[in-house]
Design a protein around this motif. Structure first.
Motif, PDB file in Angstrom:
ATOM      1  N   ASP A  64       0.839  -1.204   0.000  1.00  0.00           N
ATOM      2  CA  ASP A  64       0.000   0.000   0.000  1.00  0.00           C
ATOM      3  C   ASP A  64       0.875   1.255   0.000  1.00  0.00           C
ATOM      4  OD1 ASP A  64      -2.445  -1.222  -0.065  1.00  0.00           O
ATOM      5  OD2 ASP A  64      -2.928  -0.896   2.048  1.00  0.00           O
ATOM      6  N   ARG A  65       0.288   2.352  -0.453  1.00  0.00           N
ATOM      7  CA  ARG A  65       0.970   3.651  -0.397  1.00  0.00           C
ATOM      8  C   ARG A  65       0.214   4.535   0.587  1.00  0.00           C
ATOM      9  NH1 ARG A  65       2.359   7.448  -5.680  1.00  0.00           N
ATOM     10  NH2 ARG A  65       3.863   8.806  -4.633  1.00  0.00           N
ATOM     11  N   LEU A  66       0.917   4.970   1.624  1.00  0.00           N
ATOM     12  CA  LEU A  66       0.332   5.785   2.703  1.00  0.00           C
ATOM     13  C   LEU A  66       0.949   7.169   2.677  1.00  0.00           C
ATOM     14  CD1 LEU A  66      -1.196   6.085   5.546  1.00  0.00           C
ATOM     15  CD2 LEU A  66       0.992   5.423   6.566  1.00  0.00           C
ATOM     16  N   LEU A  67       0.111   8.181   2.866  1.00  0.00           N
ATOM     17  CA  LEU A  67       0.610   9.535   3.111  1.00  0.00           C
ATOM     18  C   LEU A  67       0.390   9.868   4.584  1.00  0.00           C
ATOM     19  CD1 LEU A  67       1.653  12.339   2.116  1.00  0.00           C
ATOM     20  CD2 LEU A  67      -0.772  12.983   1.913  1.00  0.00           C
ATOM     21  N   VAL A  68       1.444  10.298   5.270  1.00  0.00           N
ATOM     22  CA  VAL A  68       1.296  10.799   6.634  1.00  0.00           C
ATOM     23  C   VAL A  68       1.441  12.316   6.598  1.00  0.00           C
ATOM     24  CG1 VAL A  68       2.169  10.779   8.993  1.00  0.00           C
ATOM     25  CG2 VAL A  68       2.151   8.661   7.661  1.00  0.00           C
ATOM     26  N   THR A  82      -5.344  11.257  -6.104  1.00  0.00           N
ATOM     27  CA  THR A  82      -5.889   9.878  -6.107  1.00  0.00           C
ATOM     28  C   THR A  82      -4.794   8.809  -6.083  1.00  0.00           C
ATOM     29  OG1 THR A  82      -6.062   9.706  -8.541  1.00  0.00           O
ATOM     30  CG2 THR A  82      -7.964  10.648  -7.374  1.00  0.00           C
ATOM     31  N   ALA A  83      -3.673   9.098  -5.439  1.00  0.00           N
ATOM     32  CA  ALA A  83      -2.541   8.167  -5.478  1.00  0.00           C
ATOM     33  C   ALA A  83      -2.411   7.305  -4.223  1.00  0.00           C
ATOM     34  CB  ALA A  83      -1.248   8.958  -5.660  1.00  0.00           C
ATOM     35  N   TYR A  84      -3.139   7.636  -3.164  1.00  0.00           N
ATOM     36  CA  TYR A  84      -2.850   7.000  -1.877  1.00  0.00           C
ATOM     37  C   TYR A  84      -3.939   6.016  -1.463  1.00  0.00           C
ATOM     38  CZ  TYR A  84       1.014  10.158  -1.576  1.00  0.00           C
ATOM     39  OH  TYR A  84       2.189  10.806  -1.850  1.00  0.00           O
ATOM     40  N   LEU A 114      -6.328  13.413  -2.538  1.00  0.00           N
ATOM     41  CA  LEU A 114      -5.139  12.565  -2.710  1.00  0.00           C
ATOM     42  C   LEU A 114      -5.464  11.078  -2.579  1.00  0.00           C
ATOM     43  CD1 LEU A 114      -2.608  14.651  -0.591  1.00  0.00           C
ATOM     44  CD2 LEU A 114      -2.996  14.725  -3.063  1.00  0.00           C
ATOM     45  N   LEU A 115      -6.662  10.781  -2.068  1.00  0.00           N
ATOM     46  CA  LEU A 115      -7.038   9.396  -1.765  1.00  0.00           C
ATOM     47  C   LEU A 115      -7.476   8.667  -3.037  1.00  0.00           C
ATOM     48  CD1 LEU A 115      -7.251   7.769   0.920  1.00  0.00           C
ATOM     49  CD2 LEU A 115      -9.709   8.317   0.899  1.00  0.00           C
ATOM     50  N   ALA A 116      -6.960   7.444  -3.218  1.00  0.00           N
ATOM     51  CA  ALA A 116      -7.395   6.608  -4.343  1.00  0.00           C
ATOM     52  C   ALA A 116      -8.821   6.128  -4.085  1.00  0.00           C
ATOM     53  CB  ALA A 116      -6.457   5.413  -4.478  1.00  0.00           C
ATOM     54  N   PRO A 117      -9.573   5.805  -5.137  1.00  0.00           N
ATOM     55  CA  PRO A 117     -10.913   5.249  -4.923  1.00  0.00           C
ATOM     56  C   PRO A 117     -10.827   4.016  -4.019  1.00  0.00           C
ATOM     57  CG  PRO A 117     -10.542   5.742  -7.252  1.00  0.00           C
ATOM     58  CD  PRO A 117      -9.226   5.948  -6.560  1.00  0.00           C
ATOM     59  N   GLY A 118     -11.713   3.967  -3.027  1.00  0.00           N
ATOM     60  CA  GLY A 118     -11.700   2.835  -2.094  1.00  0.00           C
ATOM     61  C   GLY A 118     -10.681   2.974  -0.979  1.00  0.00           C
ATOM     62  N   ALA A 161      -7.042  14.885  13.813  1.00  0.00           N
ATOM     63  CA  ALA A 161      -7.055  16.325  14.083  1.00  0.00           C
ATOM     64  C   ALA A 161      -8.460  16.800  14.457  1.00  0.00           C
ATOM     65  CB  ALA A 161      -6.549  17.070  12.854  1.00  0.00           C
ATOM     66  N   ASP A 162      -8.526  18.011  14.994  1.00  0.00           N
ATOM     67  CA  ASP A 162      -9.819  18.575  15.407  1.00  0.00           C
ATOM     68  C   ASP A 162     -10.642  19.059  14.208  1.00  0.00           C
ATOM     69  OD1 ASP A 162      -8.931  18.229  17.996  1.00  0.00           O
ATOM     70  OD2 ASP A 162      -8.190  20.295  18.187  1.00  0.00           O
ATOM     71  N   GLU A 163      -9.975  19.375  13.110  1.00  0.00           N
ATOM     72  CA  GLU A 163     -10.662  19.972  11.957  1.00  0.00           C
ATOM     73  C   GLU A 163     -11.631  18.973  11.333  1.00  0.00           C
ATOM     74  OE1 GLU A 163      -7.512  20.179  12.677  1.00  0.00           O
ATOM     75  OE2 GLU A 163      -7.061  22.325  12.745  1.00  0.00           O
ATOM     76  N   PRO A 164     -12.671  19.486  10.600  1.00  0.00           N
ATOM     77  CA  PRO A 164     -13.617  18.580   9.953  1.00  0.00           C
ATOM     78  C   PRO A 164     -12.923  17.690   8.929  1.00  0.00           C
ATOM     79  CG  PRO A 164     -14.375  20.871   9.849  1.00  0.00           C
ATOM     80  CD  PRO A 164     -12.985  20.908  10.387  1.00  0.00           C
ATOM     81  N   LEU A 165     -13.473  16.504   8.721  1.00  0.00           N
ATOM     82  CA  LEU A 165     -12.924  15.576   7.730  1.00  0.00           C
ATOM     83  C   LEU A 165     -13.183  16.103   6.326  1.00  0.00           C
ATOM     84  CD1 LEU A 165     -14.193  12.188   9.195  1.00  0.00           C
ATOM     85  CD2 LEU A 165     -11.793  12.854   8.899  1.00  0.00           C
ATOM     86  N   PRO A 166     -12.312  15.782   5.370  1.00  0.00           N
ATOM     87  CA  PRO A 166     -12.637  16.097   3.980  1.00  0.00           C
ATOM     88  C   PRO A 166     -13.837  15.257   3.534  1.00  0.00           C
ATOM     89  CG  PRO A 166     -10.644  14.760   4.099  1.00  0.00           C
ATOM     90  CD  PRO A 166     -11.014  15.096   5.511  1.00  0.00           C
ATOM     91  N   ASP A 167     -14.529  15.782   2.552  1.00  0.00           N
ATOM     92  CA  ASP A 167     -15.763  15.123   2.104  1.00  0.00           C
ATOM     93  C   ASP A 167     -15.419  14.034   1.081  1.00  0.00           C
ATOM     94  OD1 ASP A 167     -18.362  14.501   1.642  1.00  0.00           O
ATOM     95  OD2 ASP A 167     -18.769  16.243   0.358  1.00  0.00           O
ATOM     96  N   VAL A 168     -14.842  12.933   1.587  1.00  0.00           N
ATOM     97  CA  VAL A 168     -14.532  11.802   0.697  1.00  0.00           C
ATOM     98  C   VAL A 168     -15.034  10.525   1.360  1.00  0.00           C
ATOM     99  CG1 VAL A 168     -12.522  12.684  -0.544  1.00  0.00           C
ATOM    100  CG2 VAL A 168     -12.206  11.630   1.711  1.00  0.00           C
ATOM    101  N   PRO A 169     -15.492   9.567   0.549  1.00  0.00           N
ATOM    102  CA  PRO A 169     -15.904   8.286   1.129  1.00  0.00           C
ATOM    103  C   PRO A 169     -14.712   7.643   1.832  1.00  0.00           C
ATOM    104  CG  PRO A 169     -16.496   8.418  -1.213  1.00  0.00           C
ATOM    105  CD  PRO A 169     -15.629   9.591  -0.918  1.00  0.00           C
ATOM    106  N   GLY A 170     -14.966   7.005   2.948  1.00  0.00           N
ATOM    107  CA  GLY A 170     -13.885   6.310   3.659  1.00  0.00           C
ATOM    108  C   GLY A 170     -13.153   7.182   4.657  1.00  0.00           C
ATOM    109  N   ALA A 171     -13.602   8.435   4.834  1.00  0.00           N
ATOM    110  CA  ALA A 171     -12.916   9.306   5.796  1.00  0.00           C
ATOM    111  C   ALA A 171     -13.487   9.087   7.199  1.00  0.00           C
ATOM    112  CB  ALA A 171     -13.072  10.763   5.391  1.00  0.00           C
TER     113      ALA A 171
END
Ligand SMILES: NC(=O)c1ccc[n+]([C@@H]2O[C@H](COP(=O)([O-])OP(=O)(O)OC[C@H]3O[C@@H](n4cnc5c(N)ncnc54)[C@H](OP(=O)(O)O)[C@@H]3O)[C@@H](O)[C@H]2O)c1
Length: 292
Positions: free
Chosen positions: A141-145, A198-200, A214-218, A225-235
Motif C-alpha cells: 500500500d501507499r500511505l501519506l502521513v 488519487t494516489a494514496y 489525494l485518496l485513491a478510490p476505495g 485532528a480537530d478539523e472537519p474531515l474532507p468530504d470523501v468516502p472512507g474518511a
C-alpha cells in the motif's frame, strides 16, 4: 507533593506548580513516583480552553515512573512503568510527583532507553497504533502521513513501514525534510500541491488538512485532528483510547530497536511555562519532556 495545576484557562501563565496532598492507591490502583511526562497538544488545549475536567485540575497524559506502592495489583514497588491517562475525560493528570492510576493502564517501561525518555511514548504511540489500525494497511500500500515529523506522525511513519507499505510525508516546512527521510519516508514535501491526486491507498492526517483529493478510490482517510474531515468516502476520525496492550506492543518495538523515540528538550517541572511557550512556537522536532 508538587503538581502542575490550573485553576482557570488561559496562556502559560495559568500553569502553577503547587503543593497538594500525596495520593494513596485505592483497590486495583498503583502509586507511581513520576520520573517524566511529556507535552502533548491536548495539554495546551486543556490549559487554554474550557474543555476537560472541572478546575482546579492537574494536567498531563503521559507517565514514566517507578512503582512506590500498590493496592492488590500484580505490580511491585521498584518496577519501572509507563502509562497513558486520558486526563481530559477522567481528570487524572500525570504532571505530579506522585500519580495513582488503575493497574490496567500501566505497562513495564522499555529497558533499553532512559526511563525519562519513555515518557515520549504513551499518548503519541497509542494514538499512532489506533489510527493506523483504521488505515488497514497491507504490504505494498501507499500511505501519506500528514504532519509526519510530529509526535504521532513520527511514530506512525515508523510503524507503517513495518507493514510493507510505502510511506510519503507531508511536513510543515523545508527544515523538516531531513527528519522525515530519516524516519523512512520515501517522498517528502512541505507543499500539498506537490502530491499526486488519487494516489494514496491511505492517508493519516495529524494536521487537519483538506487532502481528500489525494485518496485513491476505495482508500481510507483517517484523521486525528480537530478539523472537519474532507468530504470523501472512507474518511473517519480516530480518537485515542487508553490501552496498555497497545502500549506494551510499542515498548517491545522500542526494546528491539524497531521504534525510535525522538526527544527535542527536557524541562524540569519548574520550567513548565517555558516548555509550553517552546511547544506553542511550533517547528519542534521530537517530544518536549517534563522531568521530575
Ligand atoms: N484524536 C486523538 O485521539 C488525538 C490523539 C493525539 C493527538 N491528537 C491531535 O493530533 C494533532 C497532532 O498531535 P501531535 O502530538 O502529533 O502534535 P505535534 O507533535 O505538534 O505534530 C503535529 C505536526 O504537524 C505539523 N503540521 C502542522 N501544520 C501542517 C501542515 N499544514 N502541513 C504539514 N504538517 C503540518 C507540525 O509542524 P510544525 O510544528 O512545524 O507546525 C507538526 O510536525 C494535534 O492536534 C493533537 O491534539 C488527537
Amino acid at each position: 507533593m508538587r503538581a502542575v495545576r490550573i485553576d482557570r484557562h488561559g496562556g502559560p501563565d495559568v500553569l502553577t506548580v503547587e503543593e497538594i496532598p500525596d495520593p494513596a492507591p485505592a483497590p486495583g490502583e498503583v502509586l507511581v513516583r513520576t520520573a517524566a511526562s511529556s507535552l502533548n497538544p491536548v495539554d495546551h488545549k486543556t490549559r487554554a480552553q474550557h474543555i476537560g475536567p472541572a478546575l482546579p485540575a492537574t494536567l498531563g497524559w503521559d507517565l514514566a515512573g517507578t512503582v512506590v506502592a500498590t493496592h492488590g495489583t500484580p505490580f511491585r514497588p521498584g518496577e519501572q512503568v509507563i502509562a497513558m491517562s486520558a486526563q481530559i475525560a477522567t481528570g487524572r493528570g500525570t504532571w505530579s510527583e506522585l500519580v495513582t492510576l488503575p493497574a490496567h493502564l500501566l505497562t513495564h517501561a522499555p529497558t533499553t532507553i532512559p526511563l525519562t525518555d519513555a515518557a515520549a511514548l504513551p499518548l503519541a504511540g497509542v494514538t499512532a497504533v489506533q489510527a493506523l489500525e483504521k488505515t488497514a494497511l497491507t504490504d505494498g500500500d501507499r500511505l501519506l502521513v500528514i504532519g509526519a515529523t510530529g509526535a504521532v506522525g513520527g511514530i506512525a511513519v515508523q510503524l507503517a513501514l513495518r507493514t510493507g507499505a510505502t510511506v510519503d510525508a507531508l511536513v510543515s516546512r523545508p527544515a523538516h525534510h531531513t527528519e522525515a527521510r530519516a524516519l523512512g519516508a520515501a517522498h517528502v514535501t512541505h507543499t500539498l500541491t506537490d502530491l499526486p491526486p488519487t494516489a494514496y491507498d491511505a492517508v493519516l492526517d495529524t494536521a487537519g488538512l483538506d487532502a481528500g483529493h489525494l485518496l485513491a478510490p476505495g482508500g481510507r482517510y483517517v484523521s486525528i485532528a480537530d478539523e472537519p474531515l474532507p468530504d470523501v468516502p472512507g474518511a473517519v476520525k480516530s480518537y485515542v483510547q487508553e490501552n496498555s496492550d497497545h502500549l506494551a506492543d510499542l515498548v517491545a518495538l522500542v526494546d528491539k530497536g524497531a521504534l525510535r523515540l525522538r526527544i527535542a528538550a527536557r524541562h524540569p517541572l519548574d520550567e513548565v511555562r517555558a516548555a509550553h511557550e517552546r511547544f506553542e512556537a511550533g517547528g519542534v522536532l521530537g517530544k518536549i519532556l517534563l522531568t521530575f
